[in-house]
Structure formats: C-alpha cells, structure tokens
Design an enzyme around this catalytic site. Structure first.
Site, PDB file in Angstrom:
ATOM      1  N   LYS A 204      32.271 -10.825 -42.818  1.00 42.90           N
ATOM      2  CA  LYS A 204      32.746 -10.277 -41.853  1.00 42.90           C
ATOM      3  C   LYS A 204      32.985  -8.472 -41.842  1.00 42.90           C
ATOM      4  O   LYS A 204      32.807  -8.078 -40.808  1.00 42.90           O
ATOM      5  CB  LYS A 204      33.100 -10.679 -40.419  1.00 42.90           C
ATOM      6  CG  LYS A 204      32.808 -12.898 -40.377  1.00 42.90           C
ATOM      7  CD  LYS A 204      31.301 -12.067 -39.807  1.00 42.90           C
ATOM      8  CE  LYS A 204      30.200 -12.324 -40.437  1.00 42.90           C
ATOM      9  NZ  LYS A 204      28.679 -12.394 -39.662  1.00 42.90           N
TER      10      LYS A 204
ATOM     11  N   ASP B   4      14.899 -16.172 -46.223  1.00 38.66           N
ATOM     12  CA  ASP B   4      15.978 -16.459 -46.398  1.00 38.66           C
ATOM     13  C   ASP B   4      17.055 -15.397 -46.656  1.00 38.66           C
ATOM     14  O   ASP B   4      16.995 -15.243 -48.284  1.00 38.66           O
ATOM     15  CB  ASP B   4      15.864 -17.641 -47.393  1.00 38.66           C
ATOM     16  CG  ASP B   4      17.193 -18.760 -48.263  1.00 38.66           C
ATOM     17  OD1 ASP B   4      17.810 -17.843 -47.120  1.00 38.66           O
ATOM     18  OD2 ASP B   4      16.828 -19.645 -48.585  1.00 38.66           O
TER      19      ASP B   4
ATOM     20  N   LYS C 188      10.705 -24.615 -37.915  1.00 34.95           N
ATOM     21  CA  LYS C 188      12.536 -24.623 -36.812  1.00 34.95           C
ATOM     22  C   LYS C 188      12.318 -23.140 -36.170  1.00 34.95           C
ATOM     23  O   LYS C 188      12.176 -23.313 -34.758  1.00 34.95           O
ATOM     24  CB  LYS C 188      13.532 -23.922 -37.684  1.00 34.95           C
ATOM     25  CG  LYS C 188      14.256 -26.008 -38.156  1.00 34.95           C
ATOM     26  CD  LYS C 188      15.731 -25.676 -38.693  1.00 34.95           C
ATOM     27  CE  LYS C 188      16.242 -26.746 -39.197  1.00 34.95           C
ATOM     28  NZ  LYS C 188      17.468 -26.908 -39.868  1.00 34.95           N
TER      29      LYS C 188
ATOM     30  N   TYR D 178      34.835 -15.853 -45.718  1.00 37.01           N
ATOM     31  CA  TYR D 178      34.056 -16.256 -44.364  1.00 37.01           C
ATOM     32  C   TYR D 178      34.263 -14.343 -44.218  1.00 37.01           C
ATOM     33  O   TYR D 178      33.621 -13.814 -43.656  1.00 37.01           O
ATOM     34  CB  TYR D 178      34.222 -16.659 -43.785  1.00 37.01           C
ATOM     35  CG  TYR D 178      33.417 -16.505 -41.884  1.00 37.01           C
ATOM     36  CD1 TYR D 178      31.988 -16.241 -42.540  1.00 37.01           C
ATOM     37  CD2 TYR D 178      34.009 -16.471 -41.247  1.00 37.01           C
ATOM     38  CE1 TYR D 178      31.691 -16.237 -40.705  1.00 37.01           C
ATOM     39  CE2 TYR D 178      33.772 -16.639 -39.751  1.00 37.01           C
ATOM     40  CZ  TYR D 178      32.248 -16.294 -39.710  1.00 37.01           C
ATOM     41  OH  TYR D 178      31.758 -15.467 -39.057  1.00 37.01           O
TER      42      TYR D 178
ATOM     43  N   ASN E  54      21.738 -10.602 -36.897  1.00 37.93           N
ATOM     44  CA  ASN E  54      22.353 -11.949 -36.107  1.00 37.93           C
ATOM     45  C   ASN E  54      22.531 -12.916 -37.116  1.00 37.93           C
ATOM     46  O   ASN E  54      23.311 -13.988 -36.862  1.00 37.93           O
ATOM     47  CB  ASN E  54      21.983 -12.404 -35.241  1.00 37.93           C
ATOM     48  CG  ASN E  54      22.263 -13.412 -34.450  1.00 37.93           C
ATOM     49  OD1 ASN E  54      23.458 -13.843 -33.424  1.00 37.93           O
ATOM     50  ND2 ASN E  54      21.408 -15.029 -34.359  1.00 37.93           N
TER      51      ASN E  54
ATOM     52  N   ILE F  52      23.096 -18.796 -30.629  1.00 33.49           N
ATOM     53  CA  ILE F  52      23.985 -17.508 -30.256  1.00 33.49           C
ATOM     54  C   ILE F  52      22.405 -16.683 -30.195  1.00 33.49           C
ATOM     55  O   ILE F  52      22.160 -15.556 -29.140  1.00 33.49           O
ATOM     56  CB  ILE F  52      24.741 -17.003 -30.583  1.00 33.49           C
ATOM     57  CG1 ILE F  52      25.740 -17.270 -30.019  1.00 33.49           C
ATOM     58  CG2 ILE F  52      24.811 -14.831 -30.009  1.00 33.49           C
ATOM     59  CD1 ILE F  52      26.828 -16.570 -30.868  1.00 33.49           C
TER      60      ILE F  52
ATOM     61  N   THR G  58      28.612 -23.472 -30.552  1.00 29.49           N
ATOM     62  CA  THR G  58      27.386 -24.143 -31.146  1.00 29.49           C
ATOM     63  C   THR G  58      27.585 -24.992 -32.912  1.00 29.49           C
ATOM     64  O   THR G  58      29.066 -24.976 -32.952  1.00 29.49           O
ATOM     65  CB  THR G  58      26.679 -22.741 -31.856  1.00 29.49           C
ATOM     66  OG1 THR G  58      27.992 -22.003 -32.736  1.00 29.49           O
ATOM     67  CG2 THR G  58      26.811 -21.333 -30.795  1.00 29.49           C
TER      68      THR G  58
END
Length: 335
Positions: free
Chosen positions: A212, A93, A62, A208, A120, A37, A243
């Site tokens: 969030k 990182d 990358k 997780y 993001n 994204i 993704t």
C-alpha cells in the site's frame, strides 16, 4: 495520532453521487469493479449515465453477474443529455503478469480514449508464503506490479486523451490504506530486500502495508512523468468499510475495528472525489486523498514522506528506486 483518528472517524463526504458531473462520452476502467468498493463505484457511475465503464477483473463469470445485477437494480439516466451507460468486461489477473498485456491490447482495440483509470483492485490478508504466478510476494505482486504494468501499457492512450480533454480531467487513481500510517510496514514504506525470493516476510500485515505504500510511490512517480501532459495521478484511501475483505481477519481484530467500519457505499466517495472533482488538479499530483474525499492526508509518516523525495533532494529516493524495480520486473511481460 490526529491524522490517524481523522481517517477512522472521517467528516461527512463533500462529493457524492449527487455531485457527479456530466460524463458524456467518457471512458473509465475500474479494476475490481465487480465487488466491494469497486462495485459500489461502478453503480454510482452507471446511474449517472452517458459513459462507458470497463469492469476489470480475473473472472468473466463474476463480471457478467455484476453487470446483470447493476442493470437490474440501478436506475440509469436516459435523458438526451445523458444516454445510457455501457458496461463492459475486461479480463485481467493482476497476480499473473502474463494476462496484462493481452487485457490492455483487448481494451485498446475497442476504444479511442481513456479518461480515468481507477486502480481499485487489490488483495489483503494473503496467508504468509503466498506468491503470485511469477513468484512475487502476493500483496506486492498483485497490488503493485500488476497495476504498474497495466497503467504503463495504458499511459499512451491516457496521454492522447489528455491532449484534447480539459486539463486535469484525465486521471490515474491508485488505492492505498490507512495501514501505512501504522508501524506495520518496513521502514521507508517498502523494503526491496524483502522482495527477493526467499526473503518475503511472514507477517501479512507487513507485506500488505508495503504494497500500500508502494501504491503511493507509484502514484507519485506516475505524476512526475505525466503532469506536464495534463494528467492527474494521485492515491487515495477509500476508508474502512464493511466488505468481505475483512473476512480473513481474526475475531479479536474484527471486534476492535467494528466501531470504525462503515457501509460499503461510503468507500467510493473518496474515489469519486479523487476522480471527478474539479477541486483536484495536476497541482495535486502525487498527493494522498483521505476519507471521504475533499481533503489530503494531514500527517503521513516522516519515513514515507522522505521516501517520496529524490536522492537529489537529499533523501532516500525510495519511491524512485521502487519504480525502477517495478519497471525491471514487469518489462519481460510488457508485450
């Protein structure tokens, strides 16, 4: 349940690349802008022209590859009113707090303004028992502690930029997930007891989800501190998009979610609206934007809403306590 399904089956986006205003001279950071994204968001900003975008990620290789790909496939505006966009790398990182002070120092030495910080980047589906370099649970450390320190070190420049920019145009955008609307996470969104060494849950959906919810708590707490400076701090759910982040998910789970996965290009629309729409102002600080932008979360879980309130308001003060924990744990790495 209506709020849940409205995110699985969102209405058409109201703010797309066609609605991006002039970006003349503005500076942005997109963490994780080299993939998924974040990459799609950078492409849209790059195509508009006239700004400088820092792609923040841990891999210089990358980032370089992403910049080359963007320049080769994305046309950019080259009019006199929209000069070409500059794409620049920023190595950081978020799973290693020792890298963050150096990254922000490098950035601050190169710029005199920062208009929007899109937090993001993030990880999901980390195997049970995974930890960051400093030993924090992997999701919480990478998705919350790293971005918290990164944001804190950049706040002085954001405030300085806001002092001479139109109100509500300088923004901090955090990223959450629809998982916080499920029963996956701990009561109240985040359990600080579960962050202690040896107490990390073995359920990766629980950890997780906690990270969030933590992202929303951070957005809310940043808002309390910078709203009067004219800065917008909100959180957004970019939606369920296809993704590589879904790769670790079980085949059965993939089968269930497949009808509700959208093209990766759709994800940035929530982020675009949150970051650039004139509809969003400081009065919206601390709110939660849902796919594909143009609207706020219609019905968050009550325990999470209560956590966002303070003890003085007769609630748990969960978000405030979480902020204090993040401050304590990251202070030794603030430089």
């Amino acid at each position: 349940m209506g709020a849940f399904w409205s995110q699985l089956l969102p209405p058409r986006p109201v703010f797309t690349e066609a609605n991006i205003p002039s970006l003349g001279g503005r500076v942005f950071i997109v963490t994780g802008g080299n993939a998924a994204i974040g990459l799609e968001l950078v492409k849209m900003l790059y195509a508009k022209g006239g700004c400088t975008i820092y792609i923040a990620s841990r891999s210089a290789t990358k980032i370089s590859a992403a910049i080359s790909d963007i320049k080769s496939i994305v046309p950019t505006s080259t009019t006199t009113t929209s000069p070409p966009t500059h794409l620049k790398p920023l190595i950081v990182d978020f799973s290693d707090l020792t890298t963050i002070s150096l990254a922000t120092s490098t950035f601050l030495a190169q710029v005199s303004r920062l208009d929007i910080l899109w937090n993001n980047a993030g990880i999901a589906q980390a195997p049970p028992g995974s930890t960051t370099t400093q030993g924090f649970e992997a999701h919480m450390g990478t998705n919350c502690l790293g971005p918290h320190l990164f944001t804190q070190l950049l706040l002085p420049l954001l405030i300085k930029t806001a002092s001479h920019a139109p109100s509500s145009t300088v923004r901090v955008i955090f990223t959450s997930s629809q998982i916080i609307d499920t029963a996956a996470g701990p009561p109240g969104g985040v359990s600080l007891a579960e962050q202690a060494p040896g107490a990390h849950p073995t359920d990766k959906n629980r950890t997780y989800s906690a990270s969030k919810a933590g992202n929303w708590f951070l957005a809310s707490e940043v808002d309390k501190r910078v709203r009067t400076d004219g800065i917008v701090s909100i959180v957004q759910n970019p939606g369920n998009v296809s993704t590589k982040g879904w790769d670790p998910v079980s085949a059965f789970a993939k089968l269930l979610i497949a009808p509700f996965l959208y093209d990766a290009k759709m994800g940035p629309y929530t982020e675009l609206w949150a970051g650039l729409s004139e509809e969003v102002t400081t009065h919206d600080g601390g709110k939660y934007a849902v796919p594909w932008g143009g609207r706020w979360h219609p019905g968050p879980k009550e325990d999470v809403l209560q956590a966002l309130k303070t003890v003085e308001e007769g609630s748990t003060g969960g978000a405030e306590k979480f902020w204090d924990w993040c401050e304590t744990e990251t202070l030794p790495y603030a430089g």
